[in-house]
Design a protein around this motif. Structure first.
Motif, mmCIF file in Angstrom:
data_model
loop_
_atom_site.group_PDB
_atom_site.id
_atom_site.type_symbol
_atom_site.label_atom_id
_atom_site.label_comp_id
_atom_site.label_asym_id
_atom_site.label_seq_id
_atom_site.Cartn_x
_atom_site.Cartn_y
_atom_site.Cartn_z
ATOM 1 N N ILE A 92 -5.495 -7.899 -11.854
ATOM 2 C CA ILE A 92 -5.124 -7.617 -10.470
ATOM 3 C C ILE A 92 -5.788 -8.649 -9.567
ATOM 4 C CG2 ILE A 92 -5.093 -5.910 -8.623
ATOM 5 C CD1 ILE A 92 -3.580 -5.085 -11.216
ATOM 6 N N VAL A 93 -5.018 -9.182 -8.630
ATOM 7 C CA VAL A 93 -5.545 -10.179 -7.696
ATOM 8 C C VAL A 93 -5.408 -9.624 -6.283
ATOM 9 C CG1 VAL A 93 -5.429 -12.557 -6.885
ATOM 10 C CG2 VAL A 93 -4.786 -12.011 -9.253
ATOM 11 N N ALA A 94 -6.545 -9.398 -5.620
ATOM 12 C CA ALA A 94 -6.566 -8.881 -4.255
ATOM 13 C C ALA A 94 -6.857 -10.020 -3.285
ATOM 14 C CB ALA A 94 -7.627 -7.791 -4.116
ATOM 15 N N PHE A 95 -6.308 -9.920 -2.083
ATOM 16 C CA PHE A 95 -6.467 -10.971 -1.085
ATOM 17 C C PHE A 95 -7.105 -10.420 0.191
ATOM 18 C CE2 PHE A 95 -3.111 -12.438 -3.834
ATOM 19 C CZ PHE A 95 -3.283 -13.810 -3.912
ATOM 20 N N LEU A 96 -8.038 -11.197 0.727
ATOM 21 C CA LEU A 96 -8.657 -10.917 2.023
ATOM 22 C C LEU A 96 -8.605 -12.182 2.870
ATOM 23 C CD1 LEU A 96 -11.948 -8.978 1.177
ATOM 24 C CD2 LEU A 96 -10.076 -8.111 2.580
ATOM 25 N N ASP A 97 -8.388 -12.032 4.174
ATOM 26 C CA ASP A 97 -8.535 -13.169 5.079
ATOM 27 C C ASP A 97 -10.016 -13.455 5.269
ATOM 28 O OD1 ASP A 97 -5.831 -13.333 5.318
ATOM 29 O OD2 ASP A 97 -5.743 -12.807 7.448
ATOM 30 N N MET A 166 -4.082 -6.912 0.658
ATOM 31 C CA MET A 166 -3.044 -6.694 -0.356
ATOM 32 C C MET A 166 -3.577 -7.086 -1.732
ATOM 33 S SD MET A 166 -0.421 -9.917 0.153
ATOM 34 C CE MET A 166 -1.052 -11.620 0.133
ATOM 35 N N ALA A 167 -2.896 -6.575 -2.754
ATOM 36 C CA ALA A 167 -3.224 -6.930 -4.132
ATOM 37 C C ALA A 167 -1.930 -7.006 -4.933
ATOM 38 C CB ALA A 167 -4.172 -5.904 -4.748
ATOM 39 N N LEU A 168 -1.910 -7.896 -5.932
ATOM 40 C CA LEU A 168 -0.733 -8.112 -6.769
ATOM 41 C C LEU A 168 -1.117 -8.008 -8.237
ATOM 42 C CD1 LEU A 168 0.680 -11.306 -4.978
ATOM 43 C CD2 LEU A 168 1.256 -8.920 -4.491
ATOM 44 N N ARG A 169 -0.174 -7.544 -9.043
ATOM 45 C CA ARG A 169 -0.363 -7.538 -10.489
ATOM 46 C C ARG A 169 -0.072 -8.944 -11.006
ATOM 47 N NH1 ARG A 169 -0.594 -3.435 -14.064
ATOM 48 N NH2 ARG A 169 0.213 -1.936 -12.544
#
Length: 304
Positions: A92-97, A166-169
């Motif tokens: 899982i890859v999560a994103f933060l500004d 957000m996070a993506l598989r």
């Protein structure tokens, strides 16, 4: 739509990377990294993507918090996000500004829906820094698939949250360029890249989940010139019209309702009505002409 139910401890089996894309803001970056350091569920990896040719102060901030530092020299948030996604080694890859910071329970809440293999993307709720997580109004978790009514407009126009939370598989992102590099800050289209990615994930059969309890604190962004913002929105709509012929009628119906100032029939975190309905007719006509020029100059198939 209801997904499979799993016990919370299953999230510990998932590996997670947090990607932070940054550009010349080491002070903000340090605060973001400090917030990550206090998460109840620690990530397996943190990657800082410097969207410059390299900056020593930014690298030092990343090293201080044991984050992996890399850089993407070509300007554009989508390019930076794609770089972080490609270098991640987690499920899982999560994103933060870089100017946002998470609530202590953020990552655990964001990961919970991913125990269901049908889920391709998860977003959380983004609130102002002066908000307190325990005082925020409770909202139910929202699920979306391409079998749901109005799925296309919900995913394409902000009904699933925004890219700062957000996070993506990772396996759902194989074989295609997740963030279209014509979109996002630092490009001509200047935004909408996360919504564009959500639409594609849903179109290929994955489900999306919005989890309001996964909270990130972020200051409101100042809007630019209203004419440019309207141009960006219309050019983005043209891109969707071109790429998703099966949803063209749904898209036109949505835009027609917005031009007529009709309220949304689905929830969205932001109260901003959007430039398409807040701009006057003269602005919209001029923006439409500029958007057409912008779109046709940059028209190309989705990168693989």
């Amino acid at each position: 739509m209801q997904l499979e139910s799993h016990h919370d401890h299953d999230t510990q089996k998932l590996t997670a990377t947090i990607v932070i894309c940054t550009r010349n803001r080491p002070t903000s970056l340090r605060k973001c990294l400090e917030g990550i350091a206090h998460l109840e569920r620690a990530p397996d990896e943190v990657i800082v993507v410097d969207n410059t040719s390299g900056d020593k102060e930014t690298e030092a901030a990343a090293r201080k918090f044991s984050a992996r530092y890399t850089f993407e020299p070509i300007a554009g948030l989508s390019r930076a996000r794609n770089r972080g996604l490609s270098e991640s080694t987690s499920e899982i890859v999560a994103f933060l500004d870089d100017d946002a910071w998470p609530d202590e329970r953020w990552l655990e809440s964001l990961l919970e829906p991913f125990v269901d293999p049908h889920v391709g993307s998860v977003t959380g709720r983004t609130v102002l820094p002066e908000s307190h997580a325990d005082s925020i109004d409770w909202e139910p978790t929202r699920f979306l698939s391409n079998k749901d009514h109005q799925w296309f407009e919900i995913a394409a126009f902000g009904g699933l949250g925004i890219g700062t939370n957000m996070a993506l598989r990772k396996t759902a992102c194989n074989g295609w360029k997740v963030f279209d590099e014509r979109l996002g800050r630092g490009t001509l289209f200047q935004g909408m890249e996360e919504h564009h990615a959500f639409v594609h994930l849903l179109s290929i059969g994955y489900c999306a989940v919005h989890v309001p309890s996964a909270i990130v604190f972020h200051r409101s962004q100042k809007h630019g010139d209203i004419k440019q913002e309207a141009c960006n929105q219309i050019a983005y709509s043209m891109l969707l019209f071109s790429e998703y012929p099966g949803q063209r009628l749904d898209l036109l119906r949505f835009l027609f309702r917005r031009v007529r100032r009709k309220p949304l029939t689905w929830p969205r975190d932001t109260a901003d009505p959007g430039e398409i309905i807040s701009s006057g007719w003269r602005v919209l006509l001029r923006a439409s002409f500029r958007a057409a020029v912008l779109f046709f100059r940059n028209r190309k198939p989705r990168g693989k």
